[in-house]
Design a protein around this motif. Sequence first.
Motif, mmCIF file in Angstrom:
data_model
loop_
_atom_site.group_PDB
_atom_site.id
_atom_site.type_symbol
_atom_site.label_atom_id
_atom_site.label_comp_id
_atom_site.label_asym_id
_atom_site.label_seq_id
_atom_site.Cartn_x
_atom_site.Cartn_y
_atom_site.Cartn_z
ATOM 1 N N THR A 116 2.747 17.179 6.789
ATOM 2 C CA THR A 116 3.851 17.875 7.462
ATOM 3 C C THR A 116 3.397 18.808 8.573
ATOM 4 O O THR A 116 4.236 19.316 9.330
ATOM 5 C CB THR A 116 4.697 18.685 6.460
ATOM 6 N N GLY A 117 2.103 19.084 8.636
ATOM 7 C CA GLY A 117 1.603 20.023 9.633
ATOM 8 C C GLY A 117 1.794 21.473 9.241
ATOM 9 O O GLY A 117 1.486 22.378 10.015
ATOM 10 N N ALA A 171 -3.559 21.481 1.140
ATOM 11 C CA ALA A 171 -4.254 20.504 1.983
ATOM 12 C C ALA A 171 -3.413 19.246 2.175
ATOM 13 O O ALA A 171 -3.341 18.698 3.280
ATOM 14 C CB ALA A 171 -5.600 20.152 1.363
ATOM 15 N N ILE A 172 -2.753 18.788 1.111
ATOM 16 C CA ILE A 172 -1.936 17.578 1.193
ATOM 17 C C ILE A 172 -0.692 17.831 2.038
ATOM 18 O O ILE A 172 -0.320 17.012 2.892
ATOM 19 C CB ILE A 172 -1.565 17.083 -0.221
ATOM 20 N N GLN A 228 0.830 -1.184 0.000
ATOM 21 C CA GLN A 228 0.000 0.000 0.000
ATOM 22 C C GLN A 228 0.876 1.250 0.000
ATOM 23 O O GLN A 228 1.824 1.343 0.781
ATOM 24 C CB GLN A 228 -0.940 0.007 1.203
ATOM 25 N N TRP A 229 0.527 2.220 -0.840
ATOM 26 C CA TRP A 229 1.312 3.444 -0.977
ATOM 27 C C TRP A 229 0.675 4.596 -0.208
ATOM 28 O O TRP A 229 -0.549 4.681 -0.086
ATOM 29 C CB TRP A 229 1.404 3.853 -2.435
ATOM 30 N N SER A 230 1.515 5.517 0.286
ATOM 31 C CA SER A 230 1.016 6.721 0.948
ATOM 32 C C SER A 230 2.085 7.799 0.889
ATOM 33 O O SER A 230 3.240 7.527 0.569
ATOM 34 C CB SER A 230 0.632 6.426 2.405
ATOM 35 N N GLY A 231 1.680 9.043 1.200
ATOM 36 C CA GLY A 231 2.624 10.142 1.231
ATOM 37 C C GLY A 231 2.175 11.343 0.427
ATOM 38 O O GLY A 231 1.204 11.285 -0.335
ATOM 39 N N ILE A 232 2.886 12.439 0.604
ATOM 40 C CA ILE A 232 2.550 13.680 -0.117
ATOM 41 C C ILE A 232 2.499 13.456 -1.615
ATOM 42 O O ILE A 232 1.516 13.793 -2.293
ATOM 43 C CB ILE A 232 3.587 14.785 0.208
ATOM 44 N N GLN A 255 -1.233 24.206 -6.766
ATOM 45 C CA GLN A 255 -0.643 25.066 -5.738
ATOM 46 C C GLN A 255 -1.494 26.301 -5.461
ATOM 47 O O GLN A 255 -1.287 26.978 -4.451
ATOM 48 C CB GLN A 255 0.758 25.495 -6.169
ATOM 49 N N ASN A 256 -2.437 26.587 -6.328
ATOM 50 C CA ASN A 256 -3.235 27.799 -6.165
ATOM 51 C C ASN A 256 -4.716 27.538 -5.908
ATOM 52 O O ASN A 256 -5.463 28.497 -5.665
ATOM 53 C CB ASN A 256 -3.081 28.690 -7.401
ATOM 54 N N ASP A 257 -5.146 26.278 -5.959
ATOM 55 C CA ASP A 257 -6.560 26.002 -5.673
ATOM 56 C C ASP A 257 -6.748 25.267 -4.344
ATOM 57 O O ASP A 257 -7.839 24.799 -4.038
ATOM 58 C CB ASP A 257 -7.198 25.211 -6.817
#
Length: 274
Positions: free
Chosen positions: A267-268, A261-262, A67-71, A254-256
Amino acid sequence: MKSPWGRCAFAVTAAVVATLAAACGSTASAAAPAQAPNLNDIVKQGTVRVCSTGDYRPFTYRDPQGQWSGIDIEMAQNMAQRLGVKLDLVPTTWGTMLGDLGTKCDMAMGGISVTLDRAQHALYSAPYLRDGKAAIVRCADRSKYPTLARIDQPGVRVVVNPDGTNADFDKANIHHATVVDFPDNNTIFSQLLDNKADVMITDASEVRWQTKANPQLCGESLDHPFTFEQKAYLIPQSDPVMQQWVDEWLNIAQNDGTYAAISQKWTGQVISAT
């Protein structure tokens, strides 16, 4: 139904192909080497293949169950959705990534630092995150390693994962301390926790993630890293149209609020390219 992004990709690619054909004329050779699939092919096939190492949190992680995860996994999912195709995540390594690009996969994503060496062999997207090398140590030993000069001393054990920019940095900057190779980037921080190494030098983004996950570990030089780096996505040299499309998608994300959110989730905070 294909998304309008996909239809746009067909139109852009067709225009580029027509321009190249007119410019080359009769000089085109039937014996020319095969090119990696371009954006037009990706949309036709309905799948974009993205290589990722799966060993570099918070950007990319592949668990033992596959299973994959991350930014960058979530960013890849968003990219595929906007292109109107399925996402196929392809495991790679830091040492084989450039060779896999354009053969096993159409892009590479997952905390990839922009380097001049990689830029000789592939195209980069616009950068999306600013980073730099910093140190991670046991919190109990934090006062021992406030600077790179204090780290690079005889008797200090610096652990590193081979083949990536961490290894390149250590090779160029660590001359007196002992550099210890450790092949598994998913478990390398246990070397610090188990007192088998004293320091690891890696990207500040990874240090922040690991210190959050392991309270016994602390970061050094996070606000003033040893180097200036940026993260971006890798694209085959043969597909500048894909590069253009990815840049446009990334600009929108990057602008919407998509990237914000991700980034906040993993990363907080929202870390930008500048």
